[in-house]
Scaffold this motif. Structure first.
Motif, mmCIF file in Angstrom:
data_model
loop_
_atom_site.group_PDB
_atom_site.id
_atom_site.type_symbol
_atom_site.label_atom_id
_atom_site.label_comp_id
_atom_site.label_asym_id
_atom_site.label_seq_id
_atom_site.Cartn_x
_atom_site.Cartn_y
_atom_site.Cartn_z
ATOM 1 N N HIS A 1 -9.923 44.930 5.980
ATOM 2 C CA HIS A 1 -10.085 45.880 7.090
ATOM 3 C C HIS A 1 -8.866 45.956 8.006
ATOM 4 O O HIS A 1 -8.907 45.575 9.173
ATOM 5 C CB HIS A 1 -11.322 45.546 7.922
ATOM 6 C CG HIS A 1 -12.579 45.515 7.126
ATOM 7 N ND1 HIS A 1 -13.093 46.630 6.498
ATOM 8 C CD2 HIS A 1 -13.413 44.492 6.820
ATOM 9 C CE1 HIS A 1 -14.203 46.294 5.865
ATOM 10 N NE2 HIS A 1 -14.420 45.005 6.026
ATOM 11 N N GLY A 2 -7.761 46.409 7.470
ATOM 12 C CA GLY A 2 -6.561 46.602 8.269
ATOM 13 C C GLY A 2 -5.674 45.378 8.379
ATOM 14 O O GLY A 2 -4.560 45.460 8.881
ATOM 15 N N GLU A 3 -6.141 44.216 7.956
ATOM 16 C CA GLU A 3 -5.319 42.998 7.981
ATOM 17 C C GLU A 3 -4.235 43.132 6.911
ATOM 18 O O GLU A 3 -4.478 43.659 5.823
ATOM 19 C CB GLU A 3 -6.206 41.785 7.692
ATOM 20 C CG GLU A 3 -5.489 40.461 7.779
ATOM 21 C CD GLU A 3 -6.404 39.287 7.448
ATOM 22 O OE1 GLU A 3 -5.871 38.198 7.246
ATOM 23 O OE2 GLU A 3 -7.632 39.464 7.378
ATOM 24 N N ASP A 4 -3.046 42.671 7.213
ATOM 25 C CA ASP A 4 -1.929 42.744 6.276
ATOM 26 C C ASP A 4 -2.166 41.765 5.122
ATOM 27 O O ASP A 4 -2.287 40.558 5.352
ATOM 28 C CB ASP A 4 -0.627 42.408 7.010
ATOM 29 C CG ASP A 4 0.605 42.539 6.131
ATOM 30 O OD1 ASP A 4 0.472 42.895 4.950
ATOM 31 O OD2 ASP A 4 1.704 42.267 6.650
ATOM 32 N N PRO A 5 -2.235 42.260 3.877
ATOM 33 C CA PRO A 5 -2.480 41.346 2.761
ATOM 34 C C PRO A 5 -1.351 40.329 2.573
ATOM 35 O O PRO A 5 -1.584 39.221 2.101
ATOM 36 C CB PRO A 5 -2.618 42.261 1.544
ATOM 37 C CG PRO A 5 -2.130 43.589 1.962
ATOM 38 C CD PRO A 5 -2.163 43.650 3.450
#
Length: 164
Positions: free
Chosen positions: A67-71
């Motif tokens: 949910h929008g977190e940088d992989p």
């Protein structure tokens, strides 16, 4: 219903494959620095490869929930956590660039200077006070600068900076 699920799984796999294609080289280098394994000959960094594979597997498992977190940040965090949990078992010379450092010093140095993670974030990730992270980083840099090594094996200038 099955076709829709298959389409979602296919899209998820394609997104993850694209992420790995773009980030795997740098993440493997980060893992290799952490494990203090040599990069040559090819395949000499088996432990780093296993560490990265495990971190990528965890990232893939959580892919839909990012949910929008940088992989990349998520995978780097997984690398750091996995390395910290197993580093105490593997502290012996391996011939890598950061061999003179303890596992904790390597972890702080790689996160702070190679990956460019802020002191506060590094401290939170490792559960250490910010001044302890700063002291470990300073000691690591001093150790690397004071270590006599052949010219070809000296710490690259870009590692002492804020990243490539």
């Amino acid at each position: 219903m099955r076709e829709r699920q298959a389409g979602v799984q296919r899209r998820r796999a394609q997104e993850f494959d694209a992420f790995v294609a773009g980030a795997a080289g740098r993440l493997l280098h980060t893992a290799t620095l952490l494990t203090a394994e040599p990069t040559q000959p090819p395949g000499a960094n088996e432990r780093a490869q296993r560490l990265l594979t495990a971190a990528l597997a965890r990232t893939y498992a959580a892919w839909d929930g990012l949910h929008g977190e940088d992989p990349y940040d998520r995978t780097r965090q997984e690398l750091a956590i996995r390395f910290a949990h197993e580093a105490w078992r593997h502290h012996r010379p391996r011939g890598g660039l950061l061999d003179p450092l303890t596992p904790r010093e390597r972890l702080v140095l790689v996160l702070r200077l190679y990956e460019g993670v802020a002191e506060e974030q590094t401290a939170a990730l490792l559960g250490l006070p910010v001044d302890r992270v700063r002291a470990l980083c300073n000691r690591s840099v001093a150790t690397m600068r004071g270590t006599r090594r052949p010219a070809a094996r000296r710490l690259p200038v870009r590692l002492l900076g804020a990243g490539p």
